[in-house]
Design a protein around this motif. Structure first.
Motif, PDB file in Angstrom:
ATOM      1  N   SER A 169     -10.499  50.806 -35.470  1.00  0.00           N
ATOM      2  CA  SER A 169      -9.691  49.592 -35.346  1.00  0.00           C
ATOM      3  C   SER A 169      -9.586  48.861 -36.681  1.00  0.00           C
ATOM      4  N   LEU A 170      -8.436  48.281 -36.924  1.00  0.00           N
ATOM      5  CA  LEU A 170      -8.164  47.510 -38.138  1.00  0.00           C
ATOM      6  C   LEU A 170      -7.735  46.111 -37.735  1.00  0.00           C
ATOM      7  N   PRO A 171      -7.971  45.117 -38.592  1.00  0.00           N
ATOM      8  CA  PRO A 171      -7.515  43.761 -38.251  1.00  0.00           C
ATOM      9  C   PRO A 171      -6.000  43.703 -38.186  1.00  0.00           C
ATOM     10  N   PRO A 172      -5.447  43.015 -37.182  1.00  0.00           N
ATOM     11  CA  PRO A 172      -3.985  42.892 -37.105  1.00  0.00           C
ATOM     12  C   PRO A 172      -3.467  41.955 -38.190  1.00  0.00           C
ATOM     13  N   ALA A 173      -2.239  42.151 -38.588  1.00  0.00           N
ATOM     14  CA  ALA A 173      -1.617  41.241 -39.556  1.00  0.00           C
ATOM     15  C   ALA A 173      -1.358  39.898 -38.890  1.00  0.00           C
ATOM     16  N   VAL A 174      -1.533  38.834 -39.655  1.00  0.00           N
ATOM     17  CA  VAL A 174      -1.326  37.480 -39.142  1.00  0.00           C
ATOM     18  C   VAL A 174      -0.076  36.892 -39.778  1.00  0.00           C
ATOM     19  N   PRO A 175       0.491  35.836 -39.174  1.00  0.00           N
ATOM     20  CA  PRO A 175       1.680  35.201 -39.764  1.00  0.00           C
ATOM     21  C   PRO A 175       1.403  34.718 -41.187  1.00  0.00           C
ATOM     22  N   ARG A 176       2.429  34.792 -42.015  1.00  0.00           N
ATOM     23  CA  ARG A 176       2.286  34.420 -43.423  1.00  0.00           C
ATOM     24  C   ARG A 176       2.863  33.035 -43.677  1.00  0.00           C
ATOM     25  N   PRO A 177       2.156  32.207 -44.435  1.00  0.00           N
ATOM     26  CA  PRO A 177       2.739  30.927 -44.831  1.00  0.00           C
ATOM     27  C   PRO A 177       4.009  31.171 -45.653  1.00  0.00           C
ATOM     28  N   GLY A 178       5.058  30.486 -45.324  1.00  0.00           N
ATOM     29  CA  GLY A 178       6.298  30.643 -46.071  1.00  0.00           C
ATOM     30  C   GLY A 178       7.166  31.784 -45.601  1.00  0.00           C
ATOM     31  N   GLY A 179       6.661  32.620 -44.685  1.00  0.00           N
ATOM     32  CA  GLY A 179       7.462  33.733 -44.180  1.00  0.00           C
ATOM     33  C   GLY A 179       7.787  34.781 -45.213  1.00  0.00           C
TER      34      GLY A 179
END
Length: 491
Positions: free
Chosen positions: A183-193
Motif C-alpha cells: 500500500s502507498l499513501p493516496p495523493a491529497v488535494p494540492r493548494p492552488g490546484g
C-alpha cells in the motif's frame, strides 16, 4: 556581448552582505539549532581552520549503523523521471498505488509527450484514490483472458498491453494480485490546484506551500500572467538544466521567510496596518531569512562548473561565458514570474550564480527506491501454485514495462548537514538507502566503526579510481585531496 544585470551594481552593498561568509559563531549557532531540531544527538558540526566545516561523531558508531537522516533544504525530481515515478513533490515518497504507478507510466508512454501535461492530472484526480472493494478485487479476473493473450515473451523487450489495460490500472478499475501488501499513501488535494505538484499528505502539501510553492504554483487559482511566466521559466529549466528549479526554490523560500519574519516583527511593534508602511528592504531581516542558504559553500556557477570532456581548454572562456548567459536567461524568466521589488538583491545575477554554484558543489543525487520492484520480486518469490496464478496477470504487465520495469525516483537536492561532510578517498561513511528509507532524505551509514570525536567523511567521487584520476575529479570541487589514502599513493 556579455549580458549585464543592472541589479548587480544597483544593490552591490546588499549583495556583498549576503555573500559574505557567516561568522564562526553564526555557523555554530545555526547548526546546533538544526541538530537539536532534528534530534541528531550522535553528531555535531564544527569549524576546522583548514577544511572549513566538518561533521564529527559525539558517540561511537558501529559498522552499518545509521549516522544521519538529513531532510533536504530544497530538492527537485528530474523532469524526465516524472513519467516513470509518481511521487510526493515535498518528501518524494511514492504515492497512489502499485497499479497507478504501473498504469500511469504505461499510459503516458502510450500517448506520447504532447498530451502528457494535461491528461495526467485529469485522470488521477477522480479515480486513483478509490479504495479496493470486493468489486474491484474481482476486476483482475475480468481482464485475465485479455492479459493472457500477451503472456508470451520476456521482460527484456517491451510487449504492448491490450488497449485500455494501462488506463484501467491507472484509474483503479484493474486490481493486481497481492498489491494490497504494498500500500502507498493516496495523493491529497494540492493548494492552488497545481498540475505540477502532488503530495502524500496534507502536512507535506502545507509545508511545500509555505516553504516555496505558494510563489511557484502554476495552478488554476494562479494569476494568468504569473502562471504563463512561471511555465516559461519551468520549460526553460527542463530543456536546459533543472538546477535552475532548485535556485527558484531557494529564492522563493528566502522571500517567504523574509515576509514572515517581517510580519512577526511588525506584530511585535503593534503595527498591524502594513499597507501604509514603506516597502523597503530590511537588510537585517533579509540576512536572517537568507541564513539557511548562507551556510552553503558558494562559487559562481560559471566559474565552478566542470569543463565537459568535449570542450577543448582553448574554448574554456567561451564555454563559461555561455554558461553565464544561460543563467542570466533563466534569471530573467524567473524575475518576470516572481519578482519582489522589496527584495531586489535576490534577483541579481551574482546572487543567482552563487546559489546555483552552491548546488553544483554541494548537491547530492536524490534517489528513492520504487515499490514496483519490491512488488514484482514478491510475486517472483511466491510458492506454486500461487505464483503461477498471479503471473497470469502480472507477467504481461512486466513484459510491457520491459527490463527497466522498476525505475527509482531520481532528482537532485541540497542537504544542509550532509553538505558539511568533508571528502576522503577512504571514507568512514556513505550515502546509502536502507529498505525502510522510502523518502527523499539523505541517509548516511557508517562504513566501519567510527569512534567518538572522529570526523565523519564521505567520498565525493569513485574512490576506487587511480590516484591521478581521483585528484583530477576532485579539482572540480576546488581542492587537492590529502587524505591518508592519497598521501600513501602520491608519486
Amino acid at each position: 556581448m556579455e549580458a549585464i544585470c543592472p541589479i548587480d551594481s544597483r544593490c552591490a552593498d546588499e549583495i556583498s552582505a549576503l555573500l559574505s561568509p557567516p561568522s564562526h559563531l553564526q555557523i555554530q549557532e545555526y547548526y546546533d539549532k538544526l541538530l537539536s531540531k532534528r534530534q541528531c544527538s550522535g553528531i555535531t558540526v564544527k569549524q576546522d581552520g583548514k577544511f572549513g566545516k566538518g561533521v564529527y561523531a559525539v558517540k561511537d558508531f558501529k559498522e552499518e549503523e545509521l549516522v544521519l537522516k538529513d531532510p533536504m533544504l530544497v530538492g527537485v525530481q528530474h523532469s524526465s523521471n516524472k513519467i516513470d515515478c509518481f511521487v510526493c513533490s515535498f518528501c518524494f515518497r511514492f504515492i497512489g498505488s502499485i497499479e497507478h504507478q504501473i498504469g500511469r507510466r504505461l499510459y503516458l508512454q502510450e500517448i506520447g509527450p504532447s498530451d502528457r501535461h494535461d491528461c495526467d492530472m485529469e485522470i488521477y484526480s477522480d479515480k486513483s484514490g478509490i479504495d479496493s472493494s470486493d468489486g474491484e478485487d474481482n476486476s483482475h479476473m475480468k481482464n485475465e483472458e485479455t492479459l493472457e493473450e500477451c503472456t508470451s515473451g520476456s521482460s527484456t523487450a517491451k510487449i504492448p498491453l491490450p488497449e485500455g489495460v494501462a488506463e484501467s490500472l491507472m484509474n483503479g478499475r484493474l486490481t493486481l494480485p497481492y498489491s494490497k501488501d504494498f500500500s502507498l499513501p493516496p495523493a491529497v488535494p494540492r493548494p492552488g490546484g497545481c498540475e505540477e505538484a502532488h503530495y502524500c499528505s496534507t502536512s507535506c502539501a502545507e509545508a511545500d506551500w509555505e516553504s516555496s510553492h505558494s510563489l511557484l504554483c502554476t495552478g488554476e487559482r494562479s494569476d494568468p500572467g504569473h502562471k504563463e511566466a512561471l511555465l516559461k521559466f519551468i520549460k526553460h529549466a527542463n530543456e536546459t538544466n533543472d538546477i535552475f528549479l532548485l535556485a527558484a526554490k531557494a529564492i522563493s523560500s528566502t522571500i517567504l521567510r523574509y515576509h514572515k519574519l517581517k510580519a512577526n516583527h511588525l506584530e511585535k511593534q503593534l503595527k498591524y496596518d502594513t499597507a501604509s508602511l514603506p516597502h523597503h528592504c530590511d537588510l537585517s531581516l533579509l540576512m536572517e531569512a537568507w541564513r539557511p542558504i548562507s551556510m552553503g559553500h558558494k562559487r559562481r556557477w560559471w566559474d565552478c562548473i566542470a569543463l565537459p570532456d568535449d570542450i577543448d581548454s582553448s574554448d574554456e572562456a567561451a564555454f563559461r561565458s555561455q554558461i553565464r548567459d544561460l543563467a542570466f536567461k533563466s534569471l530573467q524568466l524567473l524575475k518576470t514570474a516572481i519578482f519582489d521589488k522589496e527584495l531586489e538583491p535576490l534577483f541579481s545575477l551574482e546572487i543567482y550564480g552563487n546559489i546555483i554554484g552552491m548546488f553544483e558543489l554541494n548537491n547530492l543525487d536524490l534517489v528513492v527506491a520504487s515499490p514496483v520492484e519490491d512488488y514484482f520480486l514478491f510475486i517472483d518469490d511466491l510458492a506454486h501454485p500461487e505464483k503461477e496464478e498471479a503471473e497470469k496477470i502480472t507477467k504481461p504487465i512486466l513484459d510491457a514495462l520491459g527490463e527497466d520495469y522498476s525505475v527509482c525516483c531520481q532528482g537532485t537536492a541540497f542537504f544542509p548537514l550532509q553538505s558539511c561532510m568533508n571528502h576522503s578517498c577512504s571514507p568512514n561513511a556513505k550515502a546509502f538507502k536502507r529498505d525502510e528509507d522510502r523518502d527523499g532524505q539523505a541517509t548516511i551509514i557508517a562504513l566501519r566503526s567510527i569512534c567518538k570525536g572522529e570526523e565523519i567523511t564521505i567520498s565525493y567521487i569513485d574512490e576506487e579510481l587511480p590516484y591521478e584520476e581521483r585528484q583530477a575529479s576532485l579539482a572540480d570541487y576546488g581542492f587537492r585531496c590529502r587524505c591518508p589514502k592519497c598521501i600513501e599513493e602520491e608519486p
